[in-house]
Every structure is written in structure tokens, then in C-alpha cells.
Design a protein around this motif. Sequence first.
Motif, PDB file in Angstrom:
ATOM      1  N   VAL A 185      28.217 -29.118 -18.921  1.00  0.00           N
ATOM      2  CA  VAL A 185      27.978 -28.473 -17.626  1.00  0.00           C
ATOM      3  C   VAL A 185      29.137 -28.852 -16.712  1.00  0.00           C
ATOM      4  O   VAL A 185      29.360 -30.032 -16.446  1.00  0.00           O
ATOM      5  CB  VAL A 185      26.638 -28.920 -17.009  1.00  0.00           C
ATOM      6  CG1 VAL A 185      26.459 -28.282 -15.631  1.00  0.00           C
ATOM      7  CG2 VAL A 185      25.477 -28.556 -17.922  1.00  0.00           C
ATOM      8  N   LEU A 186      29.878 -27.855 -16.270  1.00  0.00           N
ATOM      9  CA  LEU A 186      31.025 -28.094 -15.394  1.00  0.00           C
ATOM     10  C   LEU A 186      30.568 -27.955 -13.951  1.00  0.00           C
ATOM     11  O   LEU A 186      30.374 -26.849 -13.445  1.00  0.00           O
ATOM     12  CB  LEU A 186      32.150 -27.107 -15.712  1.00  0.00           C
ATOM     13  CG  LEU A 186      33.418 -27.206 -14.856  1.00  0.00           C
ATOM     14  CD1 LEU A 186      34.013 -28.599 -14.945  1.00  0.00           C
ATOM     15  CD2 LEU A 186      34.431 -26.161 -15.275  1.00  0.00           C
ATOM     16  N   ALA A 187      30.377 -29.096 -13.265  1.00  0.00           N
ATOM     17  CA  ALA A 187      29.860 -29.082 -11.903  1.00  0.00           C
ATOM     18  C   ALA A 187      30.972 -28.994 -10.866  1.00  0.00           C
ATOM     19  O   ALA A 187      30.711 -28.688  -9.706  1.00  0.00           O
ATOM     20  CB  ALA A 187      29.018 -30.327 -11.651  1.00  0.00           C
ATOM     21  N   ALA A 188      32.208 -29.284 -11.254  1.00  0.00           N
ATOM     22  CA  ALA A 188      33.331 -29.231 -10.313  1.00  0.00           C
ATOM     23  C   ALA A 188      33.872 -27.800 -10.230  1.00  0.00           C
ATOM     24  O   ALA A 188      33.815 -27.050 -11.210  1.00  0.00           O
ATOM     25  CB  ALA A 188      34.444 -30.182 -10.764  1.00  0.00           C
ATOM     26  N   PRO A 189      34.408 -27.400  -9.069  1.00  0.00           N
ATOM     27  CA  PRO A 189      35.011 -26.064  -8.963  1.00  0.00           C
ATOM     28  C   PRO A 189      36.202 -25.924  -9.915  1.00  0.00           C
ATOM     29  O   PRO A 189      37.026 -26.834 -10.036  1.00  0.00           O
ATOM     30  CB  PRO A 189      35.471 -25.985  -7.502  1.00  0.00           C
ATOM     31  CG  PRO A 189      34.670 -27.030  -6.794  1.00  0.00           C
ATOM     32  CD  PRO A 189      34.437 -28.123  -7.786  1.00  0.00           C
ATOM     33  N   LEU A 190      36.285 -24.804 -10.606  1.00  0.00           N
ATOM     34  CA  LEU A 190      37.427 -24.553 -11.490  1.00  0.00           C
ATOM     35  C   LEU A 190      38.736 -24.669 -10.735  1.00  0.00           C
ATOM     36  O   LEU A 190      39.744 -25.108 -11.284  1.00  0.00           O
ATOM     37  CB  LEU A 190      37.300 -23.162 -12.111  1.00  0.00           C
ATOM     38  CG  LEU A 190      36.394 -23.027 -13.333  1.00  0.00           C
ATOM     39  CD1 LEU A 190      36.217 -21.556 -13.679  1.00  0.00           C
ATOM     40  CD2 LEU A 190      36.940 -23.789 -14.513  1.00  0.00           C
ATOM     41  N   ARG A 191      38.700 -24.303  -9.465  1.00  0.00           N
ATOM     42  CA  ARG A 191      39.905 -24.276  -8.645  1.00  0.00           C
ATOM     43  C   ARG A 191      40.560 -25.645  -8.547  1.00  0.00           C
ATOM     44  O   ARG A 191      41.777 -25.759  -8.420  1.00  0.00           O
ATOM     45  CB  ARG A 191      39.549 -23.751  -7.246  1.00  0.00           C
ATOM     46  CG  ARG A 191      40.670 -23.754  -6.228  1.00  0.00           C
ATOM     47  CD  ARG A 191      41.693 -22.676  -6.541  1.00  0.00           C
ATOM     48  NE  ARG A 191      42.666 -22.557  -5.485  1.00  0.00           N
ATOM     49  CZ  ARG A 191      43.697 -23.378  -5.331  1.00  0.00           C
ATOM     50  NH1 ARG A 191      43.891 -24.372  -6.182  1.00  0.00           N
ATOM     51  NH2 ARG A 191      44.550 -23.196  -4.340  1.00  0.00           N
ATOM     52  N   PHE A 192      39.779 -26.715  -8.624  1.00  0.00           N
ATOM     53  CA  PHE A 192      40.323 -28.054  -8.406  1.00  0.00           C
ATOM     54  C   PHE A 192      40.074 -29.017  -9.561  1.00  0.00           C
ATOM     55  O   PHE A 192      40.478 -30.171  -9.474  1.00  0.00           O
ATOM     56  CB  PHE A 192      39.723 -28.658  -7.126  1.00  0.00           C
ATOM     57  CG  PHE A 192      39.962 -27.825  -5.905  1.00  0.00           C
ATOM     58  CD1 PHE A 192      41.203 -27.793  -5.301  1.00  0.00           C
ATOM     59  CD2 PHE A 192      38.946 -27.059  -5.378  1.00  0.00           C
ATOM     60  CE1 PHE A 192      41.431 -27.008  -4.178  1.00  0.00           C
ATOM     61  CE2 PHE A 192      39.162 -26.268  -4.252  1.00  0.00           C
ATOM     62  CZ  PHE A 192      40.413 -26.243  -3.656  1.00  0.00           C
ATOM     63  N   SER A 193      39.416 -28.582 -10.599  1.00  0.00           N
ATOM     64  CA  SER A 193      39.087 -29.508 -11.678  1.00  0.00           C
ATOM     65  C   SER A 193      40.312 -29.915 -12.489  1.00  0.00           C
ATOM     66  O   SER A 193      40.381 -31.037 -12.994  1.00  0.00           O
ATOM     67  CB  SER A 193      38.047 -28.875 -12.608  1.00  0.00           C
ATOM     68  OG  SER A 193      38.612 -27.786 -13.315  1.00  0.00           O
TER      69      SER A 193
END
Length: 273
Positions: free
Chosen positions: A82-90
Amino acid sequence: MESLRFHTVMVSMEASHGTWAVKDGNFRIFEEFAIRSKANVLLNTKVISVSNITEFDSFGNDVHKYAVETEDGIIQVFDEVVLAAPLRFSDIVLSFPAQHYKRDYHTVHVTLVSGHANPNYFGRSDIEKLPVFIVTTGYPLAQNFPDGQAPFETFSVHRILENGETVVKIFSPNKPDEKQLDQLFLNRTWTYYKEWQAFPQLYPVEDMDFPSFILKANEQDEFGIVYPGSFENFVSTMETQTISGKNAARLLHEKWCSKNIHCKKFGDGWGDY
């Protein structure tokens, strides 16, 4: 769009009246979530890549899993991600292109100040007559401000100290410089500044490419990374992200329990897997 802005302002105003906080910080709520779930929490551990891999079970059937690599070089294998961080900044390298899902985020500037506000700046002669919550206006009346932009969006008193100083929280379109703060306050004994990318830029478009809740290399795949942050492109609040997180849990529950008679109904407990 105007109704969205109005709603955002009203939420901001409501947050200053009648709200509650947890002693030592609201972060303790989420900290307790992790502790009570008995999860293996790895703080200060940055993930740098997530890769699709295939393993085989005891019957020789292929099983899809994920290899998660952290910046210390350790690779761990998981059933789901589960990717909880924004794709923009991960900055996480995925096994499939996700660049087109990235979008600009709105930067929030917050300044906390302990001191005495300057009543003359607000056209008042006495600090006692200064409102505890001040909201500036936007276009077109913002043209009345120098450079056509208000120095802050909200100026709110959050606490009165024993020495008579007040703790003020300032939301501003940009980081206030020392000159601006000296104009707003007669004196400052403590100043703290924080900025972060709070939510995606919300703007009306005819055709917006929203990322899927399940990020896949191919749409035909039965597996993928769960991405609750996709909901932020539509609306971004803690409340809606809670709903998004519940949806992520529901999807995993349905996937794992589709053929498991020991699983309980979602919402009644996780059961045995």
C-alpha cells in the motif's frame, strides 16, 4: 470552483473554534494505531524501489509478490504493498512507469509566533480590541494590498501565555520575511516556520487523468499496488483520506478472504488469514 474555495475557508475557520487536541501532539493517535495493530513499524526507513516478483508455493503454483528495497540496501518480500505517500514526492522507483500520474501540489506556509501583535498594523489603537481571528480576502479586493497580494491568509490567536504574550498561527501564500513579521508584531520571543506540500493543486479541467486506486503495469493484471492517494486528486482532507484508507483495507480483505471461510465480515474484525 468558487464553492470549493468557500468550503475550504469555512473549514479553516471552524478549526479554530471548539476543537480539541491530544496531549503531547495529535500524532499520538496514529502512533497508537500502529502500536495496537502490532505492526512492525520501521521509522526513518526510506523505500527506494518496489518490484514485481514471482515465487512458487508448495504446490508449484506461481504467486505474485513484491520486493521492497530500502536505502540501506535491505530487500524484503511482501504479499501486498500500500503506497500511502504521494507519487509526486515518494521518489520510489516502481516496476512500471507512473510519471504521468504525478501532479503539482499546493505548498502551505505556516508560521507560529509567540509575542505581542501590533494593533496599529490592523488599524486598532489597543491590542485588547484586536480580533482573535483575522481572514484576508482574495481577488479582486487583494489589489488593495501592496503588490496585489495579502501578506497572510489567516492570522489567529491560539493561546494567551501567563506573561501576556499570545501564540499566533499564520497561514500565508509565501514564507513571511523578518520585515513582514516585525510589522505584524511589537515583539517576538519565539518564531517557528513550517512548509509542506499539503494537497494537489485543484483546478477545473475538462479531461483530468486520475491515477487508479490500484496501480498496475497492465490493466489486464490481477495484481497491483494499492494507492489510496489517488483520491486526493478529487478532494484532499484527513477525513476523505480516512475513507480512502478504509477502502484499501476493504479491497485487501476481499482479495485475501474470497476463498477463506475463516475470515470475518469486513468491519467485524480481521479474522484469521
